[in-house]
Design an enzyme around this catalytic site. Sequence first.
Site, short mmCIF file in Angstrom:
data_model
loop_
_atom_site.label_atom_id
_atom_site.label_comp_id
_atom_site.label_asym_id
_atom_site.label_seq_id
_atom_site.Cartn_x
_atom_site.Cartn_y
_atom_site.Cartn_z
N GLN A 1 0.86 -1.20 0.00
CA GLN A 1 0.00 0.00 0.00
C GLN A 1 0.89 1.24 0.00
O GLN A 1 1.96 1.23 0.58
CB GLN A 1 -0.88 0.01 1.26
CG GLN A 1 -1.97 -1.03 1.28
CD GLN A 1 -3.17 -0.67 0.44
OE1 GLN A 1 -3.80 -1.52 -0.15
NE2 GLN A 1 -3.47 0.62 0.35
N1 LIG Z 1 -7.42 -14.44 -10.13
C1 LIG Z 1 -6.30 -14.24 -9.44
N2 LIG Z 1 -6.34 -13.53 -8.30
C2 LIG Z 1 -5.19 -13.35 -7.62
C3 LIG Z 1 -3.96 -13.90 -8.05
N3 LIG Z 1 -3.00 -13.55 -7.16
C4 LIG Z 1 -3.61 -12.82 -6.20
N4 LIG Z 1 -4.94 -12.69 -6.47
C5 LIG Z 1 -5.92 -11.94 -5.68
O1 LIG Z 1 -5.47 -10.60 -5.63
C6 LIG Z 1 -5.74 -10.03 -4.36
C7 LIG Z 1 -4.48 -9.45 -3.75
O2 LIG Z 1 -3.62 -10.48 -3.31
P1 LIG Z 1 -2.55 -10.30 -2.12
O3 LIG Z 1 -1.72 -11.53 -2.11
O4 LIG Z 1 -3.22 -9.91 -0.87
O5 LIG Z 1 -1.71 -9.07 -2.68
P2 LIG Z 1 -0.40 -8.39 -2.05
O6 LIG Z 1 0.52 -8.11 -3.17
O7 LIG Z 1 0.13 -9.23 -0.94
O8 LIG Z 1 -0.99 -7.00 -1.50
P3 LIG Z 1 -0.43 -6.09 -0.27
O9 LIG Z 1 -0.28 -6.99 0.90
O10 LIG Z 1 -1.47 -5.03 -0.06
O11 LIG Z 1 0.86 -5.49 -0.75
C8 LIG Z 1 -6.39 -11.14 -3.54
O12 LIG Z 1 -7.80 -10.96 -3.59
C9 LIG Z 1 -5.98 -12.41 -4.26
O13 LIG Z 1 -6.92 -13.45 -4.11
C10 LIG Z 1 -3.95 -14.65 -9.28
O14 LIG Z 1 -2.94 -15.15 -9.76
N5 LIG Z 1 -5.15 -14.78 -9.92
#
Ligand SMILES: Nc1nc2c(ncn2[C@@H]2O[C@H](COP(=O)(O)OP(=O)(O)OP(=O)(O)O)[C@@H](O)[C@H]2O)c(=O)[nH]1
Lengths: 200, 335
Positions: free
Chosen positions: A70
């Site tokens: 974020q």
């Molecule tokens: N369809 C799909 N959704 C995904 C994929 N990877 C992540 N998501 C979705 O994207 C959203 C964000 O995923 P996170 O893993 O929380 O993202 P992050 O990069 O850790 O985000 P921050 O912790 O805020 O930095 C979630 O709702 C996941 O389910 C993917 O390969 N395909």
Amino acid sequence: MGLLTIIRKNRLKEKEMRILFLGLDNAGKTTILKKLNGEDISGISPTLGFNIKTFVHGKYTLNVWDVGGQRTLRPYWRNYFEQTDALVWVVDSGDRMRMQDCKEELHSLLLEDRLAGASLLIFANKQDIQGSMTCAEIRDALDLSSIKSHHWKILPCSAVTGENLIAGLDWVVGDVADRIYYGSSSALPTNPQTAEVVVS
Amino acid sequence: MEDSNKTRIQEFYATFQAARTDLSSRLEALKAGGQPDSDKLHALVADAAKLRKEFIDANGYLPTYDQRQYEQFLKSVEADIESLRVTSAPKPKFAFKRRPPKASTPSTAQTCADHAKEAPILSAPPTSSSSHLALSGHSHKYLDGGSLPSLASSSDLTISDLEDCIVNLLTLPSLSDAEDGGQCKFTALHARNLSNTVLILPVFDGSALLHDLKRCTIALGCHQFRMHASHAVDVYLSIESNPIIEHCSSIRFAEYPRALSSTLDASPSILHETSKHLAVQDFSHIRATRSPNWSALPAEALPSGDDWGLVVRRDTSMSRDDMEEAMPRLLPAQQ
Ligand SMILES: Nc1nc2c(ncn2[C@@H]2O[C@H](COP(=O)(O)OP(=O)(O)OP(=O)(O)O)[C@@H](O)[C@H]2O)c(=O)[nH]1
Ligand SMILES: [Mg+2]
């Protein structure tokens, strides 16, 4: 002997690697790591702070740091740069609206002294979603071909299907191992498959 | 100002010292106990992370010397934890198989460069940039599923640059390749720059990312919800993770309206009782005090089922008059 010296010694003995997962929020960093670890990927909340995961990969132990992306958290990324062997930059391939933002954040990281020499893997994540930008589109949008300071590679992947996640870590581990455990001067690509690797 | 800073510095010192004693003794206990207990280790990781977070927040008012001291302690704890995690790793839940890179494995063949090289020969179906659901650049319009293209599978939904619109996507176009009349699905939502707009979406399997909303109402169900740089938005939400706001103000949250969920057939897991729509985290206000940027929508301000019905219980488009009747009943009050 100071604590840090001891840690460094251990690190060499046990063939550890420290890998930093960064990228904009919603990119899928936490989901990728949970998927790799065989954990449930539903109900993940956006990361406030960081998570550490330890994987054993062949003869290496990977300490993976997953830091929240974020905007308010990005100034704190630098607290995690020290001793990073590889940077994995995760991209939400459907997030056309923020590709510019994504490019700027990535390129400013590459200027960091403490990340100099780290291998760079770009995961073009969420390829399972139709309408996502392709890996080639992302390579261009992020202007990856201008990167001369780091070994880099981009792979299309999906945290949901698991596509290419292990292949990505394979590349990271191979690239870091070539550099720190087998001498860095010979890190030229030996395999035509790694055509994306740029040697500075 | 001077004085209040001094108090904060002292308070932080006290908090930090207490945490420091606690963490150190737990660390020692874990180190002494042979194979570290993984639950205890996890708890320790979480608490160290929390202390790091508090320290980062306090950086604004701490003197440099103190910062360095705290930083040193945190670093050494984090390093100790890391090495403990390594010693606890001998029985990992997951280990990679050694995979010698073979030219024939599909995984190594899937780099971008190979895509680019092979595409003309194999003519692999490219994920064309245009094949996703998008609504953009409208004002004073009623938009529903009919405004979207019909696609073959689940897709990304992008909504941008709308003003004075009502968007109702409870019913999406039917699948282009299905005989059984199944609906298109979307598995990610990206929205930007909406004002005076009512956005009614179903419950879907994926994440929602919204930026630059001004005086809007949005109803949806999703896995993750992140809203940035928005003002005066009412959010009706069904969600299983903590909703996030950042650089936002005057945001109000309520549960996904039953008047809407009752119209959804075969909706994936609508959470009414267990939804975390009030477990909002404001990343612009990471403190113990309550964020001034959001609140729960008070019961008396909730639209009635009939109010929602003005938009959703209909099989025709909405006229300008219909819209003018519905908007004030669903949007947050003009300020
Ligand atoms: N369809 C799909 N959704 C995904 C994929 N990877 C992540 N998501 C979705 O994207 C959203 C964000 O995923 P996170 O893993 O929380 O993202 P992050 O990069 O850790 O985000 P921050 O912790 O805020 O930095 C979630 O709702 C996941 O389910 C993917 O390969 N395909
Ligand atoms: Mg995360």
